[in-house]
Scaffold this motif. Structure first.
Motif, mmCIF file in Angstrom:
data_model
loop_
_atom_site.group_PDB
_atom_site.id
_atom_site.type_symbol
_atom_site.label_atom_id
_atom_site.label_comp_id
_atom_site.label_asym_id
_atom_site.label_seq_id
_atom_site.Cartn_x
_atom_site.Cartn_y
_atom_site.Cartn_z
ATOM 1 N N TYR A 44 0.838 -1.201 0.000
ATOM 2 C CA TYR A 44 0.000 0.000 0.000
ATOM 3 C C TYR A 44 0.872 1.251 0.000
ATOM 4 C CZ TYR A 44 -2.890 3.735 1.913
ATOM 5 O OH TYR A 44 -3.502 4.936 2.131
ATOM 6 N N TRP A 45 1.931 1.214 0.795
ATOM 7 C CA TRP A 45 2.864 2.344 0.878
ATOM 8 C C TRP A 45 3.495 2.607 -0.489
ATOM 9 C CZ3 TRP A 45 7.933 2.090 4.210
ATOM 10 C CH2 TRP A 45 8.452 3.373 4.389
ATOM 11 N N LEU A 46 3.839 1.552 -1.214
ATOM 12 C CA LEU A 46 4.403 1.695 -2.555
ATOM 13 C C LEU A 46 3.423 2.401 -3.483
ATOM 14 C CD1 LEU A 46 6.491 1.079 -4.805
ATOM 15 C CD2 LEU A 46 5.388 -1.155 -5.045
ATOM 16 N N VAL A 47 2.161 1.983 -3.446
ATOM 17 C CA VAL A 47 1.135 2.604 -4.290
ATOM 18 C C VAL A 47 1.015 4.092 -3.966
ATOM 19 C CG1 VAL A 47 -1.342 2.658 -4.796
ATOM 20 C CG2 VAL A 47 -0.152 0.464 -4.649
ATOM 21 N N CYS A 48 0.950 4.410 -2.686
ATOM 22 C CA CYS A 48 0.832 5.816 -2.264
ATOM 23 C C CYS A 48 2.050 6.630 -2.693
ATOM 24 C CB CYS A 48 0.660 5.904 -0.757
ATOM 25 S SG CYS A 48 -0.910 5.283 -0.167
ATOM 26 N N MET A 49 3.248 6.064 -2.504
ATOM 27 C CA MET A 49 4.460 6.796 -2.881
ATOM 28 C C MET A 49 4.524 7.039 -4.379
ATOM 29 S SD MET A 49 7.713 5.702 -0.570
ATOM 30 C CE MET A 49 7.585 3.980 -0.960
ATOM 31 N N ALA A 50 4.125 6.066 -5.172
ATOM 32 C CA ALA A 50 4.159 6.245 -6.624
ATOM 33 C C ALA A 50 3.242 7.399 -7.031
ATOM 34 C CB ALA A 50 3.749 4.952 -7.326
ATOM 35 N N ASP A 51 2.053 7.440 -6.451
ATOM 36 C CA ASP A 51 1.139 8.544 -6.750
ATOM 37 C C ASP A 51 1.695 9.868 -6.235
ATOM 38 O OD1 ASP A 51 -0.673 6.876 -8.044
ATOM 39 O OD2 ASP A 51 -1.830 6.497 -6.217
ATOM 40 N N GLY A 59 2.504 10.206 -15.174
ATOM 41 C CA GLY A 59 3.441 9.185 -14.711
ATOM 42 C C GLY A 59 2.715 7.892 -14.383
ATOM 43 N N THR A 60 3.461 6.842 -14.224
ATOM 44 C CA THR A 60 2.877 5.536 -13.920
ATOM 45 C C THR A 60 2.138 5.598 -12.587
ATOM 46 O OG1 THR A 60 4.769 4.527 -15.035
ATOM 47 C CG2 THR A 60 3.379 3.074 -13.729
ATOM 48 N N SER A 61 0.880 5.201 -12.599
ATOM 49 C CA SER A 61 0.067 5.261 -11.385
ATOM 50 C C SER A 61 0.555 4.244 -10.360
ATOM 51 C CB SER A 61 -1.398 4.985 -11.718
ATOM 52 O OG SER A 61 -1.558 3.622 -12.061
ATOM 53 N N GLY A 62 0.160 4.469 -9.128
ATOM 54 C CA GLY A 62 0.572 3.585 -8.049
ATOM 55 C C GLY A 62 0.099 2.155 -8.257
ATOM 56 N N MET A 89 -0.512 0.654 -11.070
ATOM 57 C CA MET A 89 0.252 0.042 -12.161
ATOM 58 C C MET A 89 1.660 -0.312 -11.703
ATOM 59 S SD MET A 89 0.111 -1.160 -15.141
ATOM 60 C CE MET A 89 -1.394 -0.511 -15.795
ATOM 61 N N VAL A 90 2.271 0.537 -10.871
ATOM 62 C CA VAL A 90 3.598 0.231 -10.325
ATOM 63 C C VAL A 90 3.532 -1.062 -9.526
ATOM 64 C CG1 VAL A 90 5.373 0.973 -8.684
ATOM 65 C CG2 VAL A 90 4.450 2.601 -10.326
ATOM 66 N N LEU A 91 2.514 -1.192 -8.686
ATOM 67 C CA LEU A 91 2.356 -2.413 -7.886
ATOM 68 C C LEU A 91 2.165 -3.630 -8.782
ATOM 69 C CD1 LEU A 91 2.026 -3.898 -5.209
ATOM 70 C CD2 LEU A 91 -0.405 -3.297 -5.284
ATOM 71 N N LEU A 92 1.282 -3.516 -9.762
ATOM 72 C CA LEU A 92 1.014 -4.642 -10.654
ATOM 73 C C LEU A 92 2.271 -5.070 -11.411
ATOM 74 C CD1 LEU A 92 -1.057 -6.566 -11.963
ATOM 75 C CD2 LEU A 92 -1.400 -4.810 -13.706
ATOM 76 N N LEU A 93 2.973 -4.104 -11.987
ATOM 77 C CA LEU A 93 4.187 -4.432 -12.745
ATOM 78 C C LEU A 93 5.284 -4.992 -11.846
ATOM 79 C CD1 LEU A 93 4.285 -1.396 -15.191
ATOM 80 C CD2 LEU A 93 3.740 -3.769 -15.753
ATOM 81 N N TYR A 131 10.611 -4.567 -11.802
ATOM 82 C CA TYR A 131 10.066 -3.250 -12.128
ATOM 83 C C TYR A 131 10.173 -2.322 -10.914
ATOM 84 C CZ TYR A 131 7.234 0.552 -13.784
ATOM 85 O OH TYR A 131 6.813 1.805 -14.157
ATOM 86 N N GLY A 132 10.041 -2.869 -9.727
ATOM 87 C CA GLY A 132 10.175 -2.069 -8.511
ATOM 88 C C GLY A 132 11.539 -1.409 -8.421
ATOM 89 N N TRP A 133 12.563 -2.126 -8.830
ATOM 90 C CA TRP A 133 13.913 -1.535 -8.852
ATOM 91 C C TRP A 133 13.989 -0.393 -9.867
ATOM 92 C CZ3 TRP A 133 16.676 -6.876 -9.399
ATOM 93 C CH2 TRP A 133 16.587 -7.568 -8.178
ATOM 94 N N TYR A 134 13.409 -0.628 -11.045
ATOM 95 C CA TYR A 134 13.375 0.401 -12.089
ATOM 96 C C TYR A 134 12.633 1.632 -11.571
ATOM 97 C CZ TYR A 134 11.837 2.823 -16.300
ATOM 98 O OH TYR A 134 11.553 3.784 -17.237
ATOM 99 N N TRP A 135 11.492 1.385 -10.914
ATOM 100 C CA TRP A 135 10.694 2.493 -10.398
ATOM 101 C C TRP A 135 11.470 3.265 -9.330
ATOM 102 C CZ3 TRP A 135 8.813 3.630 -5.524
ATOM 103 C CH2 TRP A 135 7.987 4.756 -5.475
#
Length: 119
Positions: free
Chosen positions: A24-31, A42-45, A47-51, A59-63
């Motif tokens: 959840y924290w990852l999704v919030c941070m991406a947004d 930018g890539t939504s939270g 989508m970041v979680l899904l990828l 993908y998390g490393w890339y993000w």
């Protein structure tokens, strides 16, 4: 709308929930990165979680790397010296210390949130 988060509590909740809160924290941070850096496309939270899940974390490393680059640009806009946040976040993520990358990134987001909120 950005809401500042307590880094310590985010870490504790991530540990207590065996990482579920970390997702959840990852999704919030991406947004939040998209909001702070003024990248609405930018890539939504979500989508970041899904990828991240589909690629087994790669993908998390890339993000993390791209978010570090974006935060370096924000630091430059505020006249602060830039380090290499992108490399730092990436190396910590690869070495298995992603939660430290999250904490550092959240700290940077909290630091610049007041400028975004006041504008």
């Amino acid at each position: 709308m950005y809401k500042s988060k307590n880094v310590g509590l985010c870490i504790v909740f991530s540990i207590i929930t065996c990482g579920i809160y970390g997702l959840y924290w990852l999704v919030c941070m991406a947004d939040d990165v998209n909001t702070i850096t003024k990248r609405p496309s930018g890539t939504s939270g979500g989508m970041v979680l899904l990828l991240t899940l589909v690629t087994c974390g790669i993908y998390g490393w890339y993000w993390l790397y791209k978010s570090g680059e974006a935060m370096d640009l924000v630091r430059t806009e505020h006249g602060e010296g830039t380090g290499s946040l992108a490399i730092l976040y990436l190396i910590l993520g690869i070495l298995g210390f992603g939660i430290i990358s999250y904490a550092l990134l959240q700290s940077e987001l909290n630091k610049y949130a007041t400028d975004v909120i006041n504008k």
